[in-house]
Design a protein around this motif. Structure first.
Motif, PDB file in Angstrom:
ATOM      1  N   ARG A  63     -22.708 -19.006 -33.099  1.00  0.00           N
ATOM      2  CA  ARG A  63     -21.720 -18.731 -32.091  1.00  0.00           C
ATOM      3  C   ARG A  63     -22.353 -17.707 -31.119  1.00  0.00           C
ATOM      4  N   VAL A  92     -16.209 -28.602 -26.337  1.00  0.00           N
ATOM      5  CA  VAL A  92     -15.382 -28.334 -27.170  1.00  0.00           C
ATOM      6  C   VAL A  92     -15.256 -29.543 -28.087  1.00  0.00           C
ATOM      7  N   TYR A  98     -14.007 -24.658 -30.870  1.00  0.00           N
ATOM      8  CA  TYR A  98     -13.905 -23.785 -29.816  1.00  0.00           C
ATOM      9  C   TYR A  98     -12.263 -24.229 -29.381  1.00  0.00           C
ATOM     10  N   ILE A 101     -12.809 -22.160 -23.605  1.00  0.00           N
ATOM     11  CA  ILE A 101     -14.202 -21.702 -23.017  1.00  0.00           C
ATOM     12  C   ILE A 101     -13.930 -21.339 -21.842  1.00  0.00           C
ATOM     13  N   SER A 179      -8.522 -16.206 -34.280  1.00  0.00           N
ATOM     14  CA  SER A 179      -9.676 -16.481 -33.361  1.00  0.00           C
ATOM     15  C   SER A 179     -10.581 -15.310 -33.305  1.00  0.00           C
ATOM     16  N   THR A 199     -16.031 -17.525 -24.905  1.00  0.00           N
ATOM     17  CA  THR A 199     -15.660 -18.504 -25.882  1.00  0.00           C
ATOM     18  C   THR A 199     -14.824 -18.049 -27.046  1.00  0.00           C
ATOM     19  N   PRO A 201     -13.614 -19.219 -30.324  1.00  0.00           N
ATOM     20  CA  PRO A 201     -13.797 -20.181 -31.580  1.00  0.00           C
ATOM     21  C   PRO A 201     -12.692 -19.737 -32.599  1.00  0.00           C
TER      22      PRO A 201
END
Length: 746
Positions: A63, A92, A98, A101, A179, A199, A201
């Motif tokens: 990541r 994605v 994710y 983004i 997240s 990002t 994720p």
């Protein structure tokens, strides 16, 4: 006290001791095994925590690197376009973790964001373009370069926001989203920051690893497994306990617990140890439920994560469930051990009683068998009488051999005389041979002297050659010098003459030349003298050469004369040696004649020996028969008598072992009803002195195949008298022993 116990009680005590010893060893091994199982379980728990830590590191590493990789695609990015959105949608969908983004400029204005979810569905991301993100935590920290980085591990220029409920993502997906956020700068071609990419994720990138760990333990029937992830402060950021969710494996994001409940402050032992930098496995109570658990705890640190992140993992399971199999094994072991112990004790009592009874029967049978041995001893006494008669027959056969032995004695005397004569001749030959040996040595020495003389001649000749060579060299040198001197003299005279002529022509001015001419004349005079000296040297050299030649000749003649004398001596010695060896040959002829005579005598002796063999064969047959009978009788009588006593003692000792002390023995005799002869047999003592229990007598054995050596002066005893030549009946007490004086001559 142990000796007075009965055999049954002894066997029982020994078997009990063995069973108790085995039981103690078994218990020790079982305890050791159970402890090993507990250690193995704890080791498995710690390995699970280590696996979880490593998996989290791998995911974090990816990541962290993803956001830096994505930023490179937006180099020189300034305006939004469908191309960038499609690129974000592809990312994605590819990664599947994710949710968003986002690409913003340095003022917090959104420039681009994906408009599809990881599953490919459209999302309402348009609302984000209306917002400004300059006040969000991830934007402010990135803009101020508050990065989570470790340059030694190549982690640089990325801001990380720990697990939280992301409101931005929630506004798009219309649901609570747990997240994390990774943010970094976007640079143009000049290396200047032009924006920030962020990002978001889903925390599933960590939760998927946790569910995998849980599945492996679930298959091992550890359903109470609890996996917990703590942040740097000790707050719970993942609390995965399917057993509290009716066994469902879904990850529940409890807002009351996540980022709010602190295990370190709650005093949870494993969390406290983690805060102190420790790792390992302990047993401790659950901070909320209060039940005992096995806790494996591990720091999330390594090469693929920034250690300052400070995450910690806890792998916990209820002690009752974890140890259930071990507890069941202990119960089963206890039951089986108790049953086996009871069965072994019962069998020990049963077999000890049966064994004692069987041994008692054996003791009674041994006593009865002792009676049969007494009968066998009587038979042995009868065999010994037969041995006496056979021995007298043997004495008669020996008389026949005396005459033949006398004849052999006479022949042996004659053979001895001839042998002495042969020995004397042999000694003479030995002396002559020694003389010949000495003479031969002299001859060898003479030959050696001749050799050395010849060597001297050669040396002298070589030396003479060397001297002559030297003289030749000297003469050659003188000759060359003489030529030079003659040339010098000639040139000098010529110069002197020319100088005189020139001086005369010059008159007064030529006086200097006159002086030169005079000096040159002197030189010529000196050269003449030198020539004379050289002539004398030549004469001396010639004389010296003659002298050397004469000396060499004389030396050679002397050496040759010496060699001739030496050769004459060698010839004389060789003749002497030949004469001596001729005498040795004559003596050898005489020895051969004597040997012939000895051979004739030996033939006569052979005939006498043949007669002796005939007589000795008859003697050997009788002797062999007597020997067999004697051996059987002696061995049978001695063995049977000894065995009788041994069996009686064994039976008595066996009864004592079985019953125990003396009082028990007397009670057994009174109650058994057996007769005293069977129960306590005492064999009669044999009065024959020749067959006592110590086996002092040894049978006279005449089995040797060699003829016995008999002295020519045979003693006159009762065996040679006529009245003793016939066998007569003898009693057992008249049987001769092995050291009977009548057998001295044999």
């Amino acid at each position: 006290m142990f000796k007075n116990m009965s055999l049954k009680l002894k066997i029982l005590l020994l078997s009990m001791s063995g069973v108790v010893t085995i039981a103690i060893v078994s218990i020790i091994l079982a305890i050791s095994n159970f402890n090993s199982q507990e250690k193995l379980l704890k080791s498995k728990m710690f390995l699970a925590s280590e696996d979880l830590s490593n998996s989290i590191q791998d995911q974090f590493y990816e990541r962290y690197g993803d956001v830096k990789t994505f930023s490179l695609h937006f180099k020189n990015f300034s305006t939004n376009s469908r191309e960038y959105i499609n690129y974000l949608n592809q990312i994605v969908k590819f990664y599947g973790i994710y949710n968003l983004i986002m690409v913003c400029d340095l003022n917090g204005r959104l420039l681009s964001v994906n408009d599809e979810a990881p599953d490919g569905k459209k999302i309402n991301s348009e609302i984000l373009y209306k917002q400004n993100f300059s006040n969000t935590q991830w934007f402010k920290e990135t803009l101020s370069k508050k990065f989570l980085e470790d340059a030694k591990k190549d982690f640089t220029q990325v801001n990380f926001q720990d697990a939280y409920f992301d409101e931005t993502t929630e506004s798009v997906y219309k649901e609570k989203v747990y997240s994390t956020t990774f943010s970094t700068f976007i640079y143009n071609s000049k290396g200047e920051p032009i924006g920030i990419i962020s990002t978001h994720p889903n925390f599933i990138w960590v939760e998927s690893t946790i569910t995998r760990i849980y599945d492996s333990f679930y298959k091992a029937n550890m359903k109470t497994l609890e996996l917990t992830l703590l942040n740097k402060n000790g707050d719970v950021i993942i609390d995965y306990t399917p057993s509290l969710n009716n066994g469902k494996k879904d990850v529940i994001h409890d807002e009351k617990t996540l980022n709010k409940f602190n295990l370190i402050k709650a005093g949870q032992a494993a969390a406290v140890k983690l805060s102190q930098g420790e790792e390992g496995v302990i047993e401790a109570k659950h901070a909320r439920r209060g039940n005992w658990q096995i806790n494996a705890f591990k720091q999330v640190i390594g090469d693929k994560i920034v250690d300052d992140l400070g995450w910690k993992v806890l792998v916990r399971v209820d002690s009752d469930e974890a140890y259930s199999e071990i507890i069941n094994s202990k119960i089963i072991y206890t039951i089986i051990f108790t049953l086996i112990f009871i069965i072994v004790i019962s069998l020990s009592i049963f077999f000890s009683k049966n064994l004692a009874n069987m041994l008692m029967n054996v003791a009674n049978q041994l006593a009865n068998g002792n009676l049969l041995l007494n009968k066998s001893s009587a038979e042995a006494s009868s065999e010994s009488q037969k041995l006496s008669a056979a021995t007298l027959e043997q004495a008669a056969s020996l008389q026949e051999t005396v005459t033949a032995v006398n004849q052999i004695s006479a022949m042996m005397n004659k053979t001895s005389e001839m042998a002495d004569s042969s020995r004397r001749k042999s000694d003479e030959n030995k002396i002559k041979v020694n003389e010949g040996k000495n003479v031969i040595h002299k001859m060898v020495d003479s030959i050696s002297n001749i050799k050395s003389s010849n060597q001297e001649i050669m040396d002298q000749v070589l030396d003479g050659n060397k001297r002559i060579s030297e003289i030749v060299k000297v003469i050659a040198e003188i000759e060359s010098k003489t030529k030079v001197i003659n040339e010098i003299v000639f040139q000098t005279k010529l110069l002197s003459f020319n100088a005189s002529v020139e001086a005369a022509r010059a008159g007064e001015h030529g006086r200097g030349f006159s002086v030169v001419a005079e000096e040159v004349g002197n030189l010529a005079q000196m050269s003449g003298n030198a020539s004379k000296e050289i002539s004398s040297m030549l004469e001396s050299s010639i004389n010296r050469v003659k002298t050397i030649i004469d000396q060499t000749k004389n030396n050679v003649e002397n050496i040759l004369t010496k060699s001739k004398e030496t050769m004459k001596n060698g010839e004389a010695i060789s003749n002497e040696c030949a004469s001596i060896f001729e005498q040795i040959f004559i003596n050898s002829e005489e020895v051969n004649h004597l040997v012939y005579e000895i051979a004739n005598s030996a033939q006569e002796q052979a005939k006498g020996v043949t007669e002796i063999n005939h007589a000795m064969q008859e003697l050997d047959n009788v002797t062999h028969q007597n020997s067999n009978i004697a051996q059987k009788t002696s061995k049978t009588a001695a063995d049977l008598l000894r065995q009788s006593y041994e069996i009686e003692q064994m039976a008595s000792h066996l009864v004592k072992i079985i019953v125990g002390n003396e009082s028990n023995i007397s009670q057994l005799k009174a109650s058994s009803g057996n007769n005293n002869d069977k129960g306590n047999y005492n064999p009669p003592v044999n009065k024959n002195k020749d067959y006592d229990t110590n086996s002092k007598r040894q049978s006279f054995n005449m089995k040797s195949t060699k003829s016995p050596t008999i002295d020519s002066n045979i003693k006159k005893d009762s065996l040679h008298n006529k009245e003793n030549s016939q066998p007569k009946a003898v009693t057992s007490e008249e049987v001769p022993s092995y050291n009977d004086p009548r057998f001295e001559d044999l």
